[in-house]
Design an enzyme around this catalytic site. Structure first.
Site, PDB file in Angstrom:
ATOM      1  N   GLY A 157      41.235  48.969  37.851  1.00 12.15           N
ATOM      2  CA  GLY A 157      40.267  49.915  37.302  1.00 12.15           C
ATOM      3  C   GLY A 157      40.577  51.347  37.712  1.00 12.15           C
ATOM      4  O   GLY A 157      41.598  51.641  38.339  1.00 12.15           O
ATOM      5  N   TYR A 217      22.996  45.938  37.332  1.00 11.54           N
ATOM      6  CA  TYR A 217      23.980  46.627  38.180  1.00 11.54           C
ATOM      7  C   TYR A 217      23.339  47.022  39.509  1.00 11.54           C
ATOM      8  O   TYR A 217      23.828  46.666  40.584  1.00 11.54           O
ATOM      9  CB  TYR A 217      24.477  47.860  37.439  1.00 11.54           C
ATOM     10  CG  TYR A 217      25.534  48.665  38.161  1.00 11.54           C
ATOM     11  CD1 TYR A 217      26.844  48.191  38.285  1.00 11.54           C
ATOM     12  CD2 TYR A 217      25.237  49.923  38.687  1.00 11.54           C
ATOM     13  CE1 TYR A 217      27.814  48.948  38.933  1.00 11.54           C
ATOM     14  CE2 TYR A 217      26.204  50.684  39.336  1.00 11.54           C
ATOM     15  CZ  TYR A 217      27.486  50.196  39.450  1.00 11.54           C
ATOM     16  OH  TYR A 217      28.447  50.947  40.087  1.00 11.54           O
ATOM     17  N   GLY A 244      33.347  34.987  51.959  1.00  8.21           N
ATOM     18  CA  GLY A 244      33.828  33.676  52.418  1.00  8.21           C
ATOM     19  C   GLY A 244      35.292  33.765  52.810  1.00  8.21           C
ATOM     20  O   GLY A 244      35.726  33.213  53.840  1.00  8.21           O
ATOM     21  N   LYS A 271      24.152  45.179  43.000  1.00  6.73           N
ATOM     22  CA  LYS A 271      24.800  45.882  44.116  1.00  6.73           C
ATOM     23  C   LYS A 271      23.924  45.832  45.364  1.00  6.73           C
ATOM     24  O   LYS A 271      24.425  45.778  46.484  1.00  6.73           O
ATOM     25  CB  LYS A 271      25.069  47.342  43.724  1.00  6.73           C
ATOM     26  CG  LYS A 271      26.185  47.502  42.697  1.00  6.73           C
ATOM     27  CD  LYS A 271      27.555  47.307  43.346  1.00  6.73           C
ATOM     28  CE  LYS A 271      28.672  47.637  42.372  1.00  6.73           C
ATOM     29  NZ  LYS A 271      30.004  47.522  42.987  1.00  6.73           N
ATOM     30  N   ARG A 329      36.913  33.225  56.553  1.00  7.16           N
ATOM     31  CA  ARG A 329      37.983  32.250  56.822  1.00  7.16           C
ATOM     32  C   ARG A 329      39.203  32.921  57.438  1.00  7.16           C
ATOM     33  O   ARG A 329      39.784  32.410  58.401  1.00  7.16           O
ATOM     34  CB  ARG A 329      38.373  31.531  55.517  1.00  7.16           C
ATOM     35  CG  ARG A 329      39.503  30.536  55.676  1.00  7.16           C
ATOM     36  CD  ARG A 329      39.800  29.804  54.366  1.00  7.16           C
ATOM     37  NE  ARG A 329      40.077  30.683  53.260  1.00  7.16           N
ATOM     38  CZ  ARG A 329      41.229  31.321  53.070  1.00  7.16           C
ATOM     39  NH1 ARG A 329      42.234  31.161  53.907  1.00  7.16           N
ATOM     40  NH2 ARG A 329      41.380  32.109  52.030  1.00  7.16           N
ATOM     41  N   ASN A 337      40.293  41.020  36.245  1.00  3.53           N
ATOM     42  CA  ASN A 337      40.241  40.263  34.988  1.00  3.53           C
ATOM     43  C   ASN A 337      40.388  41.183  33.773  1.00  3.53           C
ATOM     44  O   ASN A 337      40.265  40.746  32.647  1.00  3.53           O
ATOM     45  CB  ASN A 337      38.935  39.445  34.891  1.00  3.53           C
ATOM     46  CG  ASN A 337      37.714  40.323  34.688  1.00  3.53           C
ATOM     47  OD1 ASN A 337      37.789  41.542  34.798  1.00  3.53           O
ATOM     48  ND2 ASN A 337      36.579  39.713  34.394  1.00  3.53           N
ATOM     49  N   PHE A 393      38.506  43.349  32.453  1.00  6.30           N
ATOM     50  CA  PHE A 393      37.361  43.524  31.547  1.00  6.30           C
ATOM     51  C   PHE A 393      37.224  44.984  31.130  1.00  6.30           C
ATOM     52  O   PHE A 393      37.069  45.293  29.949  1.00  6.30           O
ATOM     53  CB  PHE A 393      36.078  43.004  32.223  1.00  6.30           C
ATOM     54  CG  PHE A 393      34.816  43.356  31.471  1.00  6.30           C
ATOM     55  CD1 PHE A 393      34.761  43.281  30.075  1.00  6.30           C
ATOM     56  CD2 PHE A 393      33.677  43.754  32.144  1.00  6.30           C
ATOM     57  CE1 PHE A 393      33.598  43.619  29.382  1.00  6.30           C
ATOM     58  CE2 PHE A 393      32.511  44.096  31.457  1.00  6.30           C
ATOM     59  CZ  PHE A 393      32.479  44.025  30.074  1.00  6.30           C
ATOM     60  N   ASN A 446      32.249  35.320  47.338  1.00  2.77           N
ATOM     61  CA  ASN A 446      33.641  34.843  47.401  1.00  2.77           C
ATOM     62  C   ASN A 446      34.513  35.684  48.341  1.00  2.77           C
ATOM     63  O   ASN A 446      35.303  35.134  49.112  1.00  2.77           O
ATOM     64  CB  ASN A 446      34.244  34.773  45.992  1.00  2.77           C
ATOM     65  CG  ASN A 446      33.661  33.608  45.201  1.00  2.77           C
ATOM     66  OD1 ASN A 446      33.291  32.588  45.781  1.00  2.77           O
ATOM     67  ND2 ASN A 446      33.567  33.757  43.895  1.00  2.77           N
TER      68      ASN A 446
END
Ligand code: NAD
Ligand code: UDP
Length: 323
Positions: A13, A146, A103, A150, A107, A35, A37, A100
């Site tokens: 972007g 949005y 996480g 956020k 990890r 992706n 978009f 995501n």
């Protein structure tokens, strides 16, 4: 400086491509996930043959498995016409994307920075906005997907920080502009410049008396990188933006002057929930990051106009039919 493997989500972007560029120049191993978009691969053309750059097409609402040291989480449509196109997807991108990356950070024990936004303040009744201001967001309006997405992402960041000791950073970005903004994103700077260069009418929403404070992209990227590399005790949220405030009408007049355009300014209805004013209080960023923006609106617009003159509009597709 130690070299790291760094993930940038939304790296194709506008802001992400500048961030990837800076990190690649610094010698880091940079992985970009996008992706596409609201962006095009051409934003990264100049990085594709670099040995320390990798591009992965992926949607952040789905889990990712990588081994990285740092994550900048930028994936999310940012222009109102883009994020309102599929509001449910926008909310999913913010919330599931945050889960995501958090996480993954947990990890791999990576540091993770969230690109939050001045929109968490909604239509502010405190001016300028300090980080302590809790905002005035309409939770059911057209901008809520949005703004609330956020806000929820910030909540997740702070809960992972408190519950799982994930090393987080949260920056609240105010209106930022510059080269590689999508020419059809409908944001005010890109719209006005594109309209002025094409000799089309310049569309001022409302009476143009609403204000914004515009930050040039290079200043913004510098602040983001300083925040990521700053002390672990300073996790934010921290405002980053240019405190110099302009009305949207003043912006239109400056664009007309700098482009030498003959375009007329025309008035259109103000979109629902459009914030009346916005100006960051950047005292925290100044004190903790030793940062303040350097590029004036006039200089930054000059550089952005130069970019818009250099691209072929037919090479860009409008990501949504909202304009
Ligand atoms: P942009 O639309 O140019 O970039 C967003 C990128 O995220 C695009 O490349 C898009 O394709 C990608 N993306 C969107 N949804 C995705 C998904 N589900 N999975 C993977 N990739 C996805 O916008 P930008 O101005 O570069 O904004 C970048 C980030 O900064 C956003 O999170 C935005 O909310 C935040 N921000 C920007 C501004 C600003 O003024 N530019 C202000 C406040 C916050
Ligand atoms: N705006 C405008 N004309 C345009 C596009 C936007 O007058 O063609 C106004 C819009 O109503 C808002 C401001 O410019 O008051 C900034 O809009 P933008 O979409 O860039 O970002 P926002 O800060 O509202 O998210």
């Amino acid at each position: 400086m130690s070299l790291k493997r760094i993930l940038v989500t939304g790296g194709a972007g506008f802001l992400g491509s500048h961030l990837c560029e800076r990190l690649v120049e610094q010698g880091h191993d940079v992985v970009c996930i996008d992706n596409f978009f609201t962006s095009q691969k051409s934003n990264l053309d100049h990085l594709l043959n670099r040995k320390n750059f990798e591009l992965i097409r992926h949607d952040v609402t789905h889990p990712m498995w990588l081994e990285v040291d740092e994550i900048y989480n930028l994936a999310c449509p940012a222009a109102p016409g883009h994020y309102q196109y599929n509001p449910i997807k926008t909310m999913k991108t913010s919330v599931m994307g945050a889960i995501n990356v958090l996480g993954m950070a947990k990890r791999c024990r990576a540091k993770v920075l969230q690109a939050s936004t001045s929109e968490v303040y909604g239509d502010p009744d405190v001016h300028p906005q300090p980080e302590s201001y809790r905002g005035n967001v309409n939770p059911i309006g057209p901008r809520a997907c949005y703004d609330e997405g956020k806000r929820a992402a910030e909540t997740l960041f702070f809960d992972y920080y408190r519950s799982n000791r994930v090393n987080i950073r949260v920056v609240r970005i105010f209106n930022t502009y510059g080269p590689r903004m999508h020419p059809f994103d409908g944001r005010v700077v890109s719209n006005f410049i594109r309209q002025a260069l094409a000799g089309e009418e310049i569309t001022l929403f409302g009476d143009g008396g609403q204000s914004r404070s515009f930050c040039y992209v290079d200043d913004l990227i510098e602040a983001m990188i300083r925040m990521m590399n700053g002390p672990n005790e300073f996790v934010g949220p921290v405002n980053i933006g240019n405190p110099h405030e302009f009305t949207v009408r003043q912006l239109a007049e400056m664009v007309v002057e700098l482009t030498g355009s003959t375009s007329r300014i025309v008035y259109k209805p103000l979109p629902a929930d459009d914030p009346r004013q916005r100006q960051p209080d950047i005292s925290l960023a100044k004190a903790n990051l030793g940062w303040e923006p350097k590029v004036t609106l006039r200089d930054g617009l000059g550089r952005t106009i130069e970019y818009f003159r250099s691209i072929r509009m037919q090479d860009f597709r409008a990501p949504t039919p909202n304009f």
